[in-house]
Design a protein around this motif. Structure first.
Motif, PDB file in Angstrom:
ATOM      1  N   SER A   1      27.489  -8.233 -50.327  1.00  0.00           N
ATOM      2  CA  SER A   1      26.831  -7.594 -51.477  1.00  0.00           C
ATOM      3  C   SER A   1      25.323  -7.570 -51.333  1.00  0.00           C
ATOM      4  CB  SER A   1      27.207  -8.323 -52.775  1.00  0.00           C
ATOM      5  OG  SER A   1      28.595  -8.270 -52.999  1.00  0.00           O
ATOM      6  N   CYS A   2      24.778  -8.565 -50.656  1.00  0.00           N
ATOM      7  CA  CYS A   2      23.322  -8.617 -50.452  1.00  0.00           C
ATOM      8  C   CYS A   2      23.055  -8.537 -48.959  1.00  0.00           C
ATOM      9  CB  CYS A   2      22.735  -9.898 -51.042  1.00  0.00           C
ATOM     10  SG  CYS A   2      20.941 -10.028 -50.786  1.00  0.00           S
TER      11      CYS A   2
ATOM     12  N   GLN B   1      17.669  -2.059 -61.111  1.00  0.00           N
ATOM     13  CA  GLN B   1      17.167  -1.114 -60.119  1.00  0.00           C
ATOM     14  C   GLN B   1      15.663  -1.208 -59.884  1.00  0.00           C
ATOM     15  OE1 GLN B   1      19.227   0.901 -58.325  1.00  0.00           O
ATOM     16  NE2 GLN B   1      20.918  -0.154 -59.371  1.00  0.00           N
TER      17      GLN B   1
ATOM     18  N   ASN C   1      17.937  -7.488 -54.924  1.00  0.00           N
ATOM     19  CA  ASN C   1      19.287  -7.343 -54.363  1.00  0.00           C
ATOM     20  C   ASN C   1      20.028  -8.678 -54.397  1.00  0.00           C
ATOM     21  OD1 ASN C   1      18.948  -4.636 -53.805  1.00  0.00           O
ATOM     22  ND2 ASN C   1      18.365  -4.956 -51.666  1.00  0.00           N
TER      23      ASN C   1
ATOM     24  N   ASN D   1      21.045  -9.460 -58.045  1.00  0.00           N
ATOM     25  CA  ASN D   1      22.183  -8.637 -58.448  1.00  0.00           C
ATOM     26  C   ASN D   1      23.487  -9.120 -57.819  1.00  0.00           C
ATOM     27  OD1 ASN D   1      20.825  -6.837 -60.160  1.00  0.00           O
ATOM     28  ND2 ASN D   1      20.253  -5.484 -58.480  1.00  0.00           N
TER      29      ASN D   1
ATOM     30  N   ASP E   1      23.122  -4.986 -62.002  1.00  0.00           N
ATOM     31  CA  ASP E   1      22.759  -3.770 -61.264  1.00  0.00           C
ATOM     32  C   ASP E   1      21.346  -3.320 -61.632  1.00  0.00           C
ATOM     33  OD1 ASP E   1      23.138  -1.650 -59.495  1.00  0.00           O
ATOM     34  OD2 ASP E   1      23.837  -0.325 -61.092  1.00  0.00           O
TER      35      ASP E   1
END
Length: 298
Positions: A174-175, A46, A35, A38, A44
Motif C-alpha cells: 500500500s505504501c 491527497q 502515503n 494513508n 485517502d
C-alpha cells in the motif's frame, strides 16, 4: 583514569556528530509521509500540505530521537524505525509526547479554567531487525511499572509493525516508499554478508535504481544515503562496544566485591569459631548468601 577520559571523549563526539537516518530522509518528504499515513490508517488524503512535520532533533543517535512526527487531522503521530527490539519504546515516546505537547501549548494558560484542546496521539514503530518478532505487537508503558495495576493512572501504547520480508505485505504494497525502504535495507544486509558495508551499499543502490526501487530518491541522495548508513552502522557498533565495556567493567567490579564479601565472611566465622558454617559456606552458595544476610555483609 586516562582510559575513562578517552571513553567520555568518544561519547561526546558521537553525540555531536548526530545525523538523520535513511528512514527519516525518505519520509521527511511530505508526499511519501502522506502515503505512509494513508497506508497505516486506511485513509485517502491527497494534499501533502495538510501535514505539519515537527520532528524532534534533541538526540543521541536514535536513542532519544523520533524519526518522524507530524500533525494531520487534529492528530499527533510519531513514527520511528527500529532495527533492534526495544521494550522501552513506550517510555521514549512518552518523553517525545511531553516535549511536543509543551511546544504546542506553550502560549496557552495551563492554570486557567478553560480546557486546552490537545491533538490525539498515535505511536508507531516500523521494525526490520534480524531478531525474530511478531507481525504486529503492542508495547505498553504499564508493563514497566514495578507494581502492576489493572487500571494504571498513566498508560501509553506503542504499535510495532514488522516490515521484514514476509510480514505486513499488504501494508508494504500500500505504501510504495515503505516497501522500497524495506527492500533496500534487506539488500544491504544480504550483500554485507559477503563484502564490506560500503561495497554492500554501492551494490544495493545500483540494483535498486536499476529495478526502480527508490529510484528517484537514491539518484538524488546517493552520497548522503551512503554517509548516513555508514554513520548509523558505526553508531550502533559504538553503542555495542560501550555496552560490552560496561558489562566487562561490571564483571570485574563484581569479582572484586565478591572476593571482599567472602573474605569478610571467612574472618567473621573464624572469629566466632563457626568452623562448620565456614566449611558448608565454601560449597553451598545459597547458604553463603544466607550467612551474608545474617551477618549484615553487603
Amino acid at each position: 583514569m586516562a582510559a575513562k577520559k578517552t571513553k567520555r571523549r568518544r561519547k561526546t563526539a558521537a553525540k555531536d556528530n548526530y545525523k538523520a537516518t535513511v528512514f527519516e530522509m525518505i519520509f521527511r518528504e511530505k508526499p511519501a509521509l502522506l502515503n505512509l499515513y494513508n497506508a497505516v490508517n486506511g485513509t485517502d488524503y491527497q494534499d501533502p500540505e495538510s501535514l505539519t512535520i515537527n520532528t524532534l532533533k534533541n538526540a543521541i543517535y536514535a536513542n532519544i530521537h523520533n524519526d518522524v512526527s507530524f500533525l494531520i487531522d487534529s492528530g499527533l503521530h510519531l513514527y520511528e524505525h527500529q532495527s533492534t527490539r526495544n521494550p522501552n519504546m513506550p517510555l521514549r515516546f512518552l518523553m517525545y509526547a511531553a516535549d511536543l505537547y509543551s511546544v504546542l501549548v506553550k502560549d496557552a494558560n495551563q492554570y486557567g479554567t478553560k480546557l486546552i484542546p490537545l491533538p490525539t496521539l498515535q505511536f508507531l514503530v516500523f521494525y526490520n531487525g534480524k531478531a525474530e518478532a511478531p507481525e504486529e505487537q503492542m508495547l505498553r508503558l504499564s508493563a514497566a511499572f514495578r507494581i502492576p495495576e489493572e487500571e494504571p493512572s498513566l498508560e501509553l501504547v506503542v504499535r510495532v509493525l514488522n516490515i521484514n520480508s514476509g510480514y505486513n505485505r499488504e501494508l508494504l504494497d500500500s505504501c510504495r516508499e515503505l516497501g522500497d525502504y524495506a527492500e533496500f535495507t534487506r539488500l544491504v544486509r544480504l550483500y554485507q554478508e559477503t563484502c564490506s558495508l560500503e561495497e554492500a551499499l554501492d551494490i544495493s543502490i545500483e540494483e535498486c535504481i536499476r529495478k526502480g526501487i527508490l529510484k528517484d530518491f537514491l539518484e538524488r541522495n546517493r552520497a548522503e544515503v551512503k554517509k548516513v548508513s555508514i554513520y548509523e552502522y558505526d553508531a550502533k557498533k559504538h553503542i555495542q562496544m560501550e555496552r560490552e565495556e560496561a558489562r566487562e567493567e561490571g564483571r570485574e567490579e563484581g569479582i572484586i566485591l565478591g572476593e571482599r564479601k567472602n573474605n569478610e565472611l571467612t574472618k567473621r566465622l573464624l572469629k566466632e569459631k563457626r568452623y562448620g558454617d565456614l566449611e558448608r559456606a565454601t560449597a553451598d552458595e545459597g547458604y553463603r548468601r544466607q550467612l551474608f544476610e545474617e551477618l549484615g555483609i553487603f
